[in-house]
Scaffold this motif. Structure first.
Motif, PDB file in Angstrom:
ATOM      1  N   ALA A 220       0.897  -1.131   0.066  1.00 11.47           N
ATOM      2  CA  ALA A 220       0.016   0.214  -0.022  1.00 11.47           C
ATOM      3  C   ALA A 220       0.852   1.382   0.071  1.00 11.47           C
ATOM      4  CB  ALA A 220      -0.986  -0.041   1.069  1.00 11.47           C
ATOM      5  N   ALA A 221       1.928   1.160   0.793  1.00 17.61           N
ATOM      6  CA  ALA A 221       2.739   2.629   0.736  1.00 17.61           C
ATOM      7  C   ALA A 221       3.540   2.742  -0.293  1.00 17.61           C
ATOM      8  CB  ALA A 221       4.028   2.451   1.784  1.00 17.61           C
ATOM      9  N   GLY A 222       3.835   1.471  -1.501  1.00 16.19           N
ATOM     10  CA  GLY A 222       4.394   1.663  -2.334  1.00 16.19           C
ATOM     11  C   GLY A 222       3.342   2.202  -3.663  1.00 16.19           C
ATOM     12  N   ALA A 223       2.179   2.126  -3.247  1.00 13.23           N
ATOM     13  CA  ALA A 223       1.133   2.628  -4.242  1.00 13.23           C
ATOM     14  C   ALA A 223       0.761   4.162  -3.892  1.00 13.23           C
ATOM     15  CB  ALA A 223      -0.049   1.621  -4.183  1.00 13.23           C
ATOM     16  N   ALA A 224       0.994   4.686  -2.873  1.00 11.32           N
ATOM     17  CA  ALA A 224       0.554   5.799  -2.394  1.00 11.32           C
ATOM     18  C   ALA A 224       1.272   6.931  -2.745  1.00 11.32           C
ATOM     19  CB  ALA A 224       0.199   5.889  -0.899  1.00 11.32           C
ATOM     20  N   ASP A 225       0.632   8.285  -3.048  1.00 10.62           N
ATOM     21  CA  ASP A 225       1.423   9.342  -3.306  1.00 10.62           C
ATOM     22  C   ASP A 225       1.384  10.075  -2.436  1.00 10.62           C
ATOM     23  OD1 ASP A 225       1.512   9.192  -6.467  1.00 10.62           O
ATOM     24  OD2 ASP A 225      -0.589   9.174  -6.405  1.00 10.62           O
ATOM     25  N   VAL A 226       0.714   9.794  -1.432  1.00 11.84           N
ATOM     26  CA  VAL A 226       0.691  10.503   0.066  1.00 11.84           C
ATOM     27  C   VAL A 226       0.492   9.565   1.193  1.00 11.84           C
ATOM     28  CG1 VAL A 226      -0.434  12.380   1.613  1.00 11.84           C
ATOM     29  CG2 VAL A 226      -0.312  12.566  -1.024  1.00 11.84           C
ATOM     30  N   VAL A 227       1.217   9.380   2.260  1.00 11.26           N
ATOM     31  CA  VAL A 227       1.014   8.757   3.107  1.00 11.26           C
ATOM     32  C   VAL A 227       0.845   9.496   4.508  1.00 11.26           C
ATOM     33  CG1 VAL A 227       1.866   6.952   4.662  1.00 11.26           C
ATOM     34  CG2 VAL A 227       2.294   6.825   2.213  1.00 11.26           C
ATOM     35  N   VAL A 228      -0.233   9.414   5.366  1.00  4.84           N
ATOM     36  CA  VAL A 228      -0.303  10.148   6.838  1.00  4.84           C
ATOM     37  C   VAL A 228      -0.469   9.154   7.706  1.00  4.84           C
ATOM     38  CG1 VAL A 228      -1.802  11.741   7.828  1.00  4.84           C
ATOM     39  CG2 VAL A 228      -1.643  11.992   5.256  1.00  4.84           C
ATOM     40  N   ALA A 229       0.616   9.264   8.575  1.00  4.80           N
ATOM     41  CA  ALA A 229       0.652   8.385   9.642  1.00  4.80           C
ATOM     42  C   ALA A 229       0.127   8.926  10.881  1.00  4.80           C
ATOM     43  CB  ALA A 229       2.286   8.004   9.915  1.00  4.80           C
ATOM     44  N   THR A 230      -0.988   8.307  11.469  1.00  3.10           N
ATOM     45  CA  THR A 230      -1.616   8.865  12.594  1.00  3.10           C
ATOM     46  C   THR A 230      -1.622   7.828  13.497  1.00  3.10           C
ATOM     47  OG1 THR A 230      -3.916   8.245  11.945  1.00  3.10           O
ATOM     48  CG2 THR A 230      -3.101  10.177  11.034  1.00  3.10           C
ATOM     49  N   ALA A 231      -1.286   6.862  13.691  1.00  2.00           N
ATOM     50  CA  ALA A 231      -1.214   5.734  14.490  1.00  2.00           C
ATOM     51  C   ALA A 231      -0.839   6.049  15.864  1.00  2.00           C
ATOM     52  CB  ALA A 231      -0.876   4.382  13.952  1.00  2.00           C
ATOM     53  N   GLY A 232      -1.186   5.150  16.955  1.00  2.00           N
ATOM     54  CA  GLY A 232      -0.656   5.471  18.464  1.00  2.00           C
ATOM     55  C   GLY A 232       0.668   4.928  18.564  1.00  2.00           C
ATOM     56  N   PRO A 233       1.367   5.080  19.616  1.00  2.00           N
ATOM     57  CA  PRO A 233       2.568   4.929  19.927  1.00  2.00           C
ATOM     58  C   PRO A 233       2.929   3.343  20.094  1.00  2.00           C
ATOM     59  CG  PRO A 233       1.666   5.686  22.075  1.00  2.00           C
ATOM     60  CD  PRO A 233       0.625   6.048  20.690  1.00  2.00           C
ATOM     61  N   HIS A 234       1.784   2.425  20.155  1.00  2.00           N
ATOM     62  CA  HIS A 234       2.125   1.026  20.485  1.00  2.00           C
ATOM     63  C   HIS A 234       1.633   0.155  18.911  1.00  2.00           C
ATOM     64  CE1 HIS A 234       2.597   1.817  24.661  1.00  2.00           C
ATOM     65  NE2 HIS A 234       1.320   1.975  24.592  1.00  2.00           N
ATOM     66  N   THR A 235       1.812   1.121  17.700  1.00  5.02           N
ATOM     67  CA  THR A 235       1.353   0.458  16.641  1.00  5.02           C
ATOM     68  C   THR A 235       2.682  -0.335  16.005  1.00  5.02           C
ATOM     69  OG1 THR A 235       0.762   0.652  14.294  1.00  5.02           O
ATOM     70  CG2 THR A 235       2.054   2.588  15.406  1.00  5.02           C
ATOM     71  N   PRO A 236       2.195  -1.548  15.636  1.00  9.04           N
ATOM     72  CA  PRO A 236       3.485  -2.312  14.838  1.00  9.04           C
ATOM     73  C   PRO A 236       3.971  -1.613  13.399  1.00  9.04           C
ATOM     74  CG  PRO A 236       1.443  -3.528  14.854  1.00  9.04           C
ATOM     75  CD  PRO A 236       1.125  -2.307  15.434  1.00  9.04           C
ATOM     76  N   ALA A 237       3.301  -0.682  13.083  1.00  7.13           N
ATOM     77  CA  ALA A 237       3.209  -0.232  11.671  1.00  7.13           C
ATOM     78  C   ALA A 237       4.525   0.712  11.795  1.00  7.13           C
ATOM     79  CB  ALA A 237       1.989   0.621  11.125  1.00  7.13           C
ATOM     80  N   ALA A 238       5.351   0.403  10.597  1.00 13.32           N
ATOM     81  CA  ALA A 238       6.437   1.263  10.381  1.00 13.32           C
ATOM     82  C   ALA A 238       6.982   1.292   8.949  1.00 13.32           C
ATOM     83  CB  ALA A 238       7.448   0.950  11.274  1.00 13.32           C
ATOM     84  N   VAL A 239       6.393   2.260   8.150  1.00 17.46           N
ATOM     85  CA  VAL A 239       6.669   2.365   6.950  1.00 17.46           C
ATOM     86  C   VAL A 239       8.118   2.608   6.530  1.00 17.46           C
ATOM     87  CG1 VAL A 239       6.217   3.571   4.738  1.00 17.46           C
ATOM     88  CG2 VAL A 239       4.352   2.751   6.279  1.00 17.46           C
ATOM     89  N   GLU A 240       8.941   1.979   5.942  1.00 17.80           N
ATOM     90  CA  GLU A 240      10.255   2.263   5.699  1.00 17.80           C
ATOM     91  C   GLU A 240      10.461   3.334   4.196  1.00 17.80           C
ATOM     92  OE1 GLU A 240      12.818   1.612   7.461  1.00 17.80           O
ATOM     93  OE2 GLU A 240      12.054   0.038   9.028  1.00 17.80           O
ATOM     94  N   ALA A 241      11.477   3.841   4.155  1.00 18.71           N
ATOM     95  CA  ALA A 241      11.998   4.712   3.103  1.00 18.71           C
ATOM     96  C   ALA A 241      11.768   4.063   1.760  1.00 18.71           C
ATOM     97  CB  ALA A 241      13.037   5.492   3.372  1.00 18.71           C
ATOM     98  N   SER A 242      12.449   2.884   1.861  1.00 11.78           N
ATOM     99  CA  SER A 242      12.538   2.190   0.682  1.00 11.78           C
ATOM    100  C   SER A 242      11.088   1.548   0.071  1.00 11.78           C
ATOM    101  CB  SER A 242      13.360   0.827   0.827  1.00 11.78           C
ATOM    102  OG  SER A 242      12.938  -0.145   1.713  1.00 11.78           O
ATOM    103  N   TRP A 243      10.263   1.611   0.930  1.00 16.10           N
ATOM    104  CA  TRP A 243       8.792   1.120   0.393  1.00 16.10           C
ATOM    105  C   TRP A 243       8.079   2.255  -0.473  1.00 16.10           C
ATOM    106  CZ3 TRP A 243       6.270  -1.161   5.426  1.00 16.10           C
ATOM    107  CH2 TRP A 243       7.040  -2.166   5.795  1.00 16.10           C
ATOM    108  N   LEU A 244       8.567   3.611  -0.221  1.00 16.38           N
ATOM    109  CA  LEU A 244       7.996   4.782  -0.767  1.00 16.38           C
ATOM    110  C   LEU A 244       8.374   4.736  -2.316  1.00 16.38           C
ATOM    111  CD1 LEU A 244       8.351   7.236   2.146  1.00 16.38           C
ATOM    112  CD2 LEU A 244       6.165   5.601   1.332  1.00 16.38           C
ATOM    113  N   ARG A 245       7.400   4.934  -3.208  1.00 13.38           N
ATOM    114  CA  ARG A 245       7.528   5.357  -4.505  1.00 13.38           C
ATOM    115  C   ARG A 245       8.357   6.850  -4.877  1.00 13.38           C
ATOM    116  NH1 ARG A 245       1.533   5.737  -6.972  1.00 13.38           N
ATOM    117  NH2 ARG A 245       2.948   5.375  -8.853  1.00 13.38           N
ATOM    118  N   PRO A 246       8.873   6.998  -5.790  1.00  7.78           N
ATOM    119  CA  PRO A 246       9.606   8.138  -6.042  1.00  7.78           C
ATOM    120  C   PRO A 246       8.516   9.262  -6.101  1.00  7.78           C
ATOM    121  CG  PRO A 246      10.386   6.570  -7.696  1.00  7.78           C
ATOM    122  CD  PRO A 246       9.256   5.896  -6.896  1.00  7.78           C
TER     123      PRO A 246
END
Length: 350
Positions: A220-246
């Motif tokens: 999903a991160a690789g398909a997105a032009d805009v990613v907005v991260a609003t999760a709480g501090p205990h989230t396991p979600a962590a998008v890496e830079a290499s996942w993001l599209r140019p």
């Protein structure tokens, strides 16, 4: 990006009718409760215009936004903040306070109170005191949407929101207001009630639109032009830079982005570099360092700095609140409430 601000950048159209919000009584204070504030109708477009003008006025040197004061006991069971500011386009001085208790307890057992007290700097009289919960809940997604408008890649079509809390629930209506060309809306969340609330909020403002629930965060991160991260501090979600599209824009509001999205970004934009260095320490590298900020957002909105300088830049944007935006939006709520006869007059100084 297209400049949609009023032609007169020193004037806030939402500040019209200022006199109607002034109270000519120095012995009473109008108190707007949580239910009062919740009952005020305001559109995302109105919120965006109000917040944007607050930033522009600050960039023009007409507003004041000192650093917040913080107190916290040694055991860390609570935290309190005090923020003083002045909005130069509305001639309003305000104090915002925030207090959270029970930080070591489960979230549903914590206690949180935030208030905003407004004073008219023309008459010298008090305007109102209000619960500030809804103000912050609207101000933050509005800032994310403005960041997206200014820093998203050209012709952005896909957005991903991470988290289904208060900010996640309001992110998409504001993003669509600022970027009406968005076609694919994605949501990564784990709480069924939160997912339902996100859908409800989206349809309330944009009937007929729906959000796609995604479980493969990397895809999903690789398909997105805009990613907005609003999760709480205990989230396991962590998008890496290499996942993001140019060309992707990654906006950090809460949690959900790995530090690499900041350190490997081609450009860094922050609402306030000073605040990022205080509150963004969880994004520091192994040496405890944060990279320099290329542009602060008030200057971007004022046309004094660029949000994006090349189509393929991966941009990291740090969204931290500035009290001048709370003041502007709080005053807008006071205008709407007081002209409708809402609130309780308290003889505080009698």
């Amino acid at each position: 990006m297209t400049d949609t601000a009023p032609a007169d950048r020193g004037h806030d159209p939402t500040a019209q009718g200022h006199d109607s919000a002034r109270i000519r009584d120095d012995r009473t204070l109008t108190v707007l409760s949580t239910s009062d504030v919740a009952g005020i109708d305001i559109t995302p477009a109105d919120v965006l215009a109000t917040v944007e003008n607050a930033y522009r006025t600050l960039a023009a040197g007409r507003s004041d936004n000192p650093r917040k004061l913080t107190v916290k006991p040694g055991d860390g069971h609570s935290v309190a903040y005090a923020m003083l500011g002045r909005d130069g386009s509305r001639d309003v001085v305000a104090v915002k306070t925030s207090y959270k208790h029970g930080l070591h307890s489960p979230r549903d057992e914590q206690r949180y109170y935030t208030t905003l007290t407004l004073y008219d700097d023309v008459t010298g009289l008090p305007l109102a005191m209000m619960d500030c919960g809804r103000i912050g809940a609207l101000r933050t997604p509005a800032v994310s949407a403005l960041l997206a408008r200014e820093c998203a890649p050209p012709a952005a079509r896909a957005a991903l929101v991470i988290g289904t809390g208060t900010q996640g629930r309001l992110a998409l209506p504001f993003l669509l207001t600022a970027l009406p060309g968005l076609e694919r809306l994605m949501l990564h969340g784990t709480h069924p009630d939160g997912i339902t609330a996100v859908r409800r909020q989206l349809r309330a403002y944009f009937p007929g639109r729906d959000v796609e629930i995604v479980t493969d965060l990397r895809e999903a991160a690789g398909a997105a032009d805009v990613v907005v991260a609003t999760a709480g501090p205990h989230t396991p979600a962590a998008v890496e830079a290499s996942w993001l599209r140019p060309g992707a824009l990654a906006v950090l509001v809460g949690h959900g982005l790995a530090p690499s999205t900041l350190h490997q970004a081609d450009r860094v934009v922050a609402t306030s570099e000073a605040q990022m260095r205080v509150t963004g320490t969880d994004m520091a590298d192994a040496a405890g360092e944060l990279p320099a900020v290329d542009a602060e957002f008030p200057a971007v909105l004022a046309g004094e700095a660029s949000g994006r300088t090349a189509p393929d830049q991966r941009i990291f944007a740090y969204n931290s609140g500035l009290v001048v935006t709370d003041i502007a939006l709080g005053h807008r709520f006071a205008q709407l409430a007081l002209t409708q006869g809402m609130g309780t007059r308290v003889p505080l100084w009698q």
